[in-house]
Write a protein that holds these residues in place. Structure first.
Motif, mmCIF file in Angstrom:
data_model
loop_
_atom_site.group_PDB
_atom_site.id
_atom_site.type_symbol
_atom_site.label_atom_id
_atom_site.label_comp_id
_atom_site.label_asym_id
_atom_site.label_seq_id
_atom_site.Cartn_x
_atom_site.Cartn_y
_atom_site.Cartn_z
ATOM 1 N N ALA A 29 50.678 52.968 38.440
ATOM 2 C CA ALA A 29 50.134 53.611 37.252
ATOM 3 C C ALA A 29 48.612 53.562 37.274
ATOM 4 C CB ALA A 29 50.672 52.928 35.992
ATOM 5 N N HIS A 30 48.098 52.433 37.722
ATOM 6 C CA HIS A 30 46.656 52.274 37.743
ATOM 7 C C HIS A 30 46.006 53.323 38.644
ATOM 8 C CE1 HIS A 30 43.123 49.889 36.848
ATOM 9 N NE2 HIS A 30 42.716 50.155 38.087
ATOM 10 N N ARG A 31 46.611 53.546 39.804
ATOM 11 C CA ARG A 31 46.084 54.541 40.721
ATOM 12 C C ARG A 31 46.185 55.936 40.126
ATOM 13 N NH1 ARG A 31 49.287 53.653 44.721
ATOM 14 N NH2 ARG A 31 50.723 55.227 43.928
ATOM 15 N N GLU A 32 47.368 56.251 39.586
ATOM 16 C CA GLU A 32 47.583 57.594 39.045
ATOM 17 C C GLU A 32 46.669 57.878 37.857
ATOM 18 O OE1 GLU A 32 49.793 59.887 40.375
ATOM 19 O OE2 GLU A 32 50.138 58.461 42.002
ATOM 20 N N LEU A 33 46.356 56.824 37.113
ATOM 21 C CA LEU A 33 45.483 57.008 35.957
ATOM 22 C C LEU A 33 44.110 57.521 36.369
ATOM 23 C CD1 LEU A 33 46.241 53.969 33.643
ATOM 24 C CD2 LEU A 33 46.282 56.370 32.981
ATOM 25 N N GLY A 34 43.728 57.221 37.594
ATOM 26 C CA GLY A 34 42.428 57.663 38.065
ATOM 27 C C GLY A 34 42.384 59.149 38.393
ATOM 28 N N ASN A 35 43.536 59.805 38.346
ATOM 29 C CA ASN A 35 43.620 61.211 38.735
ATOM 30 C C ASN A 35 43.472 62.104 37.513
ATOM 31 O OD1 ASN A 35 44.379 63.742 39.599
ATOM 32 N ND2 ASN A 35 46.087 63.005 40.862
ATOM 33 N N ALA A 36 42.270 62.570 37.295
ATOM 34 C CA ALA A 36 41.978 63.339 36.084
ATOM 35 C C ALA A 36 42.714 64.670 36.083
ATOM 36 C CB ALA A 36 40.477 63.567 35.958
ATOM 37 N N GLN A 37 42.826 65.265 37.284
ATOM 38 C CA GLN A 37 43.540 66.549 37.414
ATOM 39 C C GLN A 37 44.984 66.393 36.942
ATOM 40 O OE1 GLN A 37 42.734 69.843 39.296
ATOM 41 N NE2 GLN A 37 44.426 70.142 37.845
ATOM 42 N N LEU A 38 45.604 65.356 37.430
ATOM 43 C CA LEU A 38 46.990 65.076 37.059
ATOM 44 C C LEU A 38 47.122 64.940 35.552
ATOM 45 C CD1 LEU A 38 49.908 63.934 38.097
ATOM 46 C CD2 LEU A 38 48.916 61.756 37.453
ATOM 47 N N ARG A 39 46.197 64.191 34.981
ATOM 48 C CA ARG A 39 46.292 63.942 33.545
ATOM 49 C C ARG A 39 46.141 65.223 32.749
ATOM 50 N NH1 ARG A 39 43.647 59.199 33.609
ATOM 51 N NH2 ARG A 39 41.796 59.905 32.498
ATOM 52 N N ALA A 40 45.245 66.075 33.206
ATOM 53 C CA ALA A 40 45.034 67.338 32.500
ATOM 54 C C ALA A 40 46.278 68.214 32.607
ATOM 55 C CB ALA A 40 43.815 68.050 33.078
ATOM 56 N N ASN A 41 46.815 68.349 33.817
ATOM 57 C CA ASN A 41 48.028 69.154 34.009
ATOM 58 C C ASN A 41 49.164 68.646 33.135
ATOM 59 O OD1 ASN A 41 46.552 70.321 36.011
ATOM 60 N ND2 ASN A 41 47.906 69.749 37.694
ATOM 61 N N LEU A 42 49.329 67.341 33.186
ATOM 62 C CA LEU A 42 50.442 66.747 32.453
ATOM 63 C C LEU A 42 50.295 66.909 30.960
ATOM 64 C CD1 LEU A 42 51.155 63.307 34.091
ATOM 65 C CD2 LEU A 42 52.696 65.238 33.860
ATOM 66 N N GLY A 43 49.094 66.652 30.495
ATOM 67 C CA GLY A 43 48.849 66.753 29.057
ATOM 68 C C GLY A 43 49.183 68.148 28.570
ATOM 69 N N HIS A 44 48.711 69.136 29.311
ATOM 70 C CA HIS A 44 48.974 70.522 28.939
ATOM 71 C C HIS A 44 50.470 70.798 28.957
ATOM 72 C CE1 HIS A 44 48.946 74.866 28.880
ATOM 73 N NE2 HIS A 44 49.562 74.894 30.042
ATOM 74 N N ALA A 45 51.116 70.400 30.036
ATOM 75 C CA ALA A 45 52.530 70.727 30.210
ATOM 76 C C ALA A 45 53.407 70.036 29.174
ATOM 77 C CB ALA A 45 52.979 70.320 31.613
ATOM 78 N N HIS A 174 52.701 68.345 38.401
ATOM 79 C CA HIS A 174 51.413 67.750 38.726
ATOM 80 C C HIS A 174 50.534 68.649 39.579
ATOM 81 C CE1 HIS A 174 54.339 66.831 41.848
ATOM 82 N NE2 HIS A 174 53.356 66.594 42.699
ATOM 83 N N LYS A 175 51.076 69.812 39.989
ATOM 84 C CA LYS A 175 50.281 70.719 40.830
ATOM 85 C C LYS A 175 49.776 71.899 39.989
ATOM 86 C CE LYS A 175 51.136 69.159 45.104
ATOM 87 N NZ LYS A 175 50.158 68.127 45.447
ATOM 88 N N ASN A 176 48.555 72.292 40.174
ATOM 89 C CA ASN A 176 48.085 73.491 39.484
ATOM 90 C C ASN A 176 48.173 74.691 40.421
ATOM 91 O OD1 ASN A 176 45.832 73.544 41.112
ATOM 92 N ND2 ASN A 176 44.552 72.451 39.633
#
Ligand code: SF4
Lengths: 544, 266
Positions: A29-45, A174-176
């Protein structure tokens, strides 16, 4: 095949395959949290699906009654599982299908391989399925020279991108679009080099890519959303038509279905076909659903198989507290509302089943004492949103708490006793290895010591000013040592008040306040006349 | 022990005496079986051709003495109390006008093209939809639905004489009837009857013209399933093929037919 027959084990064996985290959740989780792209995609979705879901759910005046019915049907089905499985087998067989049973992932994979080989085909087309994902079927077949082509668009993106699904409904969430275009350009032979990242063009590229495969495939592999015991019917719920292609055109159809997917009656479909689409994609109904019962002469596959998969399900079933996790219809509503999932994404969970349901299902299938999955029950804020969203009313938070308890028992039960007896110890007289107490054990031990008597608590409270001195000028403690360091890495802890409630109460009581008997009355006006000085939160926040 | 025996034994062992879980938050209420007032399952024949299983003769027709719809074909098989409790709606109570209006609204929402025509205008409507295209029809499609001018571009398919997949792929469209439509969800159901044909013909060609006889329309999902024989190969269609896998942007038409034309006949 992996089981030696020495009678029945007391606890059914654990499940294997892609249901074990490859690293502890906090680390991933700590590593994934560093992925801003992922967070943006996920939040939107997640927000988009969430809103759609709420809209279509609120359209139904009887939504709660449907949830109750769904839950009751599942409870009933689980309680009669042996009888229903046998009935399903009879019915499916009577209508021309063949039923296989698989104790675990390895056995299921081997059965599928054997069935594919018997057709003489080296290629299979696949409908997106959690069960085959769980047993790692694609990788297994690949290693043995059989190519399994995923045909769901998202699964295709994940497969071509040599990636893992991160959501059970939209695995490539997680992919745009740009990333998807790059994958297609790199991995699809004959793709138009001018391909843009417009979703429609990308979808059409996938259509062209898969068309030939659909029309020539001899073997298809699917999962099943339901298996009806009464009639031996299987059902697949989908959107794109790739499912229909796979379920209809090939000669051989192999379905891998968890034993918990069985429903007693055909009538039960009327409940789940309302609950599932609305909960998962937020649609009144998904574009396509296929139902088939054995083989139909002259229409569709004539060589029809189903593999009934245990792989830890009986283990989960044996757990009276966790059993209802098997009611899950894989709609993904719980992950879309989960604040933890929204920030970490599905990969952090490691397992095929991410999000809240994954946090209980994976450890139930493998046993929470399986080291890889023991951190999953902690991957939750226990906010309860998943329970509210779940169409079959699985009380996920309650099971999470229960599994945390199990985990503590499994790991630290003995360690804590050692800790209390005077700190670190290793091998005790009874010959069992005692683990070192963790910080959590020490903290819990200390808490129980402190909370067990009013005097002890009072004594501790005298230390409050010390803690206050730790806080910065803004009244916040931003760094704590030890176990709490993880917590303070991403958030501040407000400094404790300079005086404890107990001490304030005592002063107030001796200062002529009314006797103890009328606490209720006084409680009604806490901020009244004799308001405490420094204890007051508002002042504390802004005074420094 | 075979895998079968072992799994069944494990399940029995897991359930033990306590088949009721501890974590169970449900207290369903409501009447057992279907609401008494449920509307009688389909009225008339649907202009179907031969032998199609017209409800109410036996949706789940296997039970010998199955009661006649609408009393709840499944009710007879209903097992222990607790499982069959259904507090949800089993009938919509909508009249024909309302059913048609609702179905049209839902279909349009899915981007299907919809038209409501009288029986006399059906053949003309089908012809217009397929102007200039070559298409397949199931053997049992009523012949009066097809304008004689289409004879040269029509291919007929049946279970006995199926058209190969490659050939189907070269055709532009397909015309079928349908077994049941559910207004509230905009769902059209094909059950493989002779006027609907093999599943492949409504799947491979890119354009599906689907006829919905008004008497096959019901209000809600339970009414729809009550009319079906689940052992037939069923295809539930709610709008043309669609995906939302790329940034959740809906794209119509991926693998299934990209155009769905619905012609409601009343
Ligand atoms: S636990 Fe409930 S909400 Fe989550 S995926 Fe399963 S059925 Fe859906």
């Amino acid at each position: 095949m992996t089981t030696v027959n020495l009678g029945l084990p007391a606890v059914p064996p654990r499940g294997f395959g892609n249901i074990s985290a490859t690293e502890p959740f906090p680390k991933a989780a700590h590593r994934e949290l560093g992925n801003a792209q992922l967070r943006a995609n996920l939040g939107h979705a997640t927000h988009t699906i969430r809103d759609k879901r709420l809209r279509v759910v609120s359209e139904l005046p009887d939504w709660e009654a449907l949830r109750d019915a769904g839950s009751a049907i599942k409870t009933d089905a689980m309680s009669r599982l042996p009888e229903l499985l046998v009935q399903f087998e009879e019915q499916f067989t009577a209508r021309g299908g063949t039923v296989h049973w698989a104790r675990d992932a390895a056995e299921a994979n081997a059965i599928v391989e054997r069935l594919v080989r018997a057709t003489g085909s080296q290629d299979v087309v696949k409908v997106k399925s959690m069960a085959t994902q769980e047993i790692g079927l694609n990788e297994y077949l690949e290693e043995r020279g059989i190519s399994a082509f995923e045909t769901d668009l998202a699964e295709l993106i994940v497969q071509l991108g040599h990636d893992k699904p991160s959501h059970i409904l939209v695995p490539a969430i997680h992919k745009n679009r740009t990333e998807i275009r790059d994958i297609f350009l790199q991995e699809m032979p004959d793709v138009d080099p001018e391909l843009t990242d417009e979703p429609r063009r990308l979808a059409m590229a996938a259509r062209a890519h898969l068309r030939k495969k659909f029309l020539s495939a001899k073997v298809a592999i699917s999962g099943a959303n339901f298996g009806i015991a009464e009639t031996g019917t299987l059902g697949v719920v989908e959107s794109e038509g790739n499912g229909r292609m796979c379920l209809t055109l090939p000669e051989t159809l192999i379905t891998v279905m968890g034993i918990e997917k069985v429903l007693p009656r055909a009538q039960d479909l009327e409940v789940f076909m309302q609950l599932l689409p609305r909960s998962s994609t937020g649609e009144r109904m998904n574009p396509y659903t296929s139902l088939w019962t054995g083989a139909t002469s002259g229409d569709g596959p004539q060589n029809v198989h189903v593999v009934l998969l245990d792989n830890g399900r009986t283990r989960a079933l044996a757990d009276r507290h966790g059993r209802s996790a098997l009611h899950c219809i894989r709609c993904s509503a719980c992950m879309n509302v989960c604040p933890v999932y929204e920030r970490t994404g599905g990969h952090a969970y490691g397992s095929t089943y991410p999000g809240p349901i994954g946090a209980i299902l994976s450890p139930l299938l493998t046993g929470v004492e399986a080291e890889e999955n023991s951190s999953l029950p902690y991957a939750s804020s226990l906010c309860g949103a998943c329970f509210d969203a779940c169409p079959v009313k699985i009380n996920i938070p309650e099971i999470l708490v229960y599994l945390r308890g199990e985990d503590v028992e499994a790991k630290h039960g003995r360690g804590r006793a050692a800790g209390e007896a005077g700190g670190a110890s290793d091998l005790k007289g009874n010959g069992r290895r005692r683990s070192l107490p963790t910080q959590m054990d020490v903290a819990l031990g200390a808490a129980s010591w402190a909370l067990s008597s009013g005097d002890r608590l009072g004594l501790l409270e005298k230390g409050l000013p010390v803690a206050r001195a730790l806080a910065g000028r803004d009244g916040k403690i931003s760094r704590l040592p030890g176990l709490a360091a993880g917590w303070t890495q991403s958030r501040d802890v407000p400094a404790p008040p300079s005086e404890s409630f107990r001490s304030w109460w005592k002063k107030r009581a001796t200062g002529g306040a009314p006797g103890e008997g009328d606490g209720a009355r006084r409680g009604g006006a806490p901020g009244g006349g004799a308001a405490p000085g420094e204890g007051d939160g508002a002042r504390r926040g802004g005074a420094e | 022990m075979s895998a079968r025996e072992e799994i069944l034994a494990r399940v029995r062992e897991a359930l033990g005496d306590d088949s009721q879980p501890v974590t169970q938050s449900v207290a369903p209420s409501g009447p057992q079986g279907r609401a008494e007032g449920a509307p009688v399952a389909p009225s008339g024949p649907q202009g179907r051709a031969e032998g199609a299983p017209v409800a109410p003769s036996g949706p789940r027709g296997r039970a010998e003495g199955a009661p006649v719809a609408p009393s709840g074909l499944q009710g007879a098989a209903s097992p222990t109390a607790g499982a069959g409790e259904r507090g949800y709606r089993t009938a919509s109570g909508l009249d024909e006008d309302a059913l048609v209006e609702l179905l049209v609204d839902r279909l349009v929402d899915y981007k299907a093209r919809v038209e409501v025509v009288g029986p006399d205008a059906l053949a003309g409507a089908i012809r217009t939809r397929l102007e200039g295209k070559r298409f397949v029809v199931p053997e049992g499609l009523p012949s009066e639905w097809l304008d004689p001018s289409l004879a040269g571009v029509t291919v007929t398919d049946s279970r006995e004489a199926p058209i190969g997949v490659e050939r189907l792929d070269e055709l532009d469209g397909v015309v079928t009837s349908s077994a049941v439509s559910i207004a509230e969800t905009g769902t059209i159901i094909l059950d493989g009857s002779p006027d609907q044909g093999r599943r492949a013909i409504s799947l491979v060609p890119d354009h599906h013209v689907c006829v919905v006889p008004v008497e096959t329309i019901v209000g809600i999902v339970p009414e729809g399933f009550a009319r079906l024989d689940t052992t037939r190969p069923l295809t539930l269609i709610s709008g043309p093929s669609a995906t939302s896998d790329i940034e959740l942007e809906r794209v119509e038409g991926v693998h299934g037919p990209r155009t769905l034309d619905v012609i409601i006949v009343r």
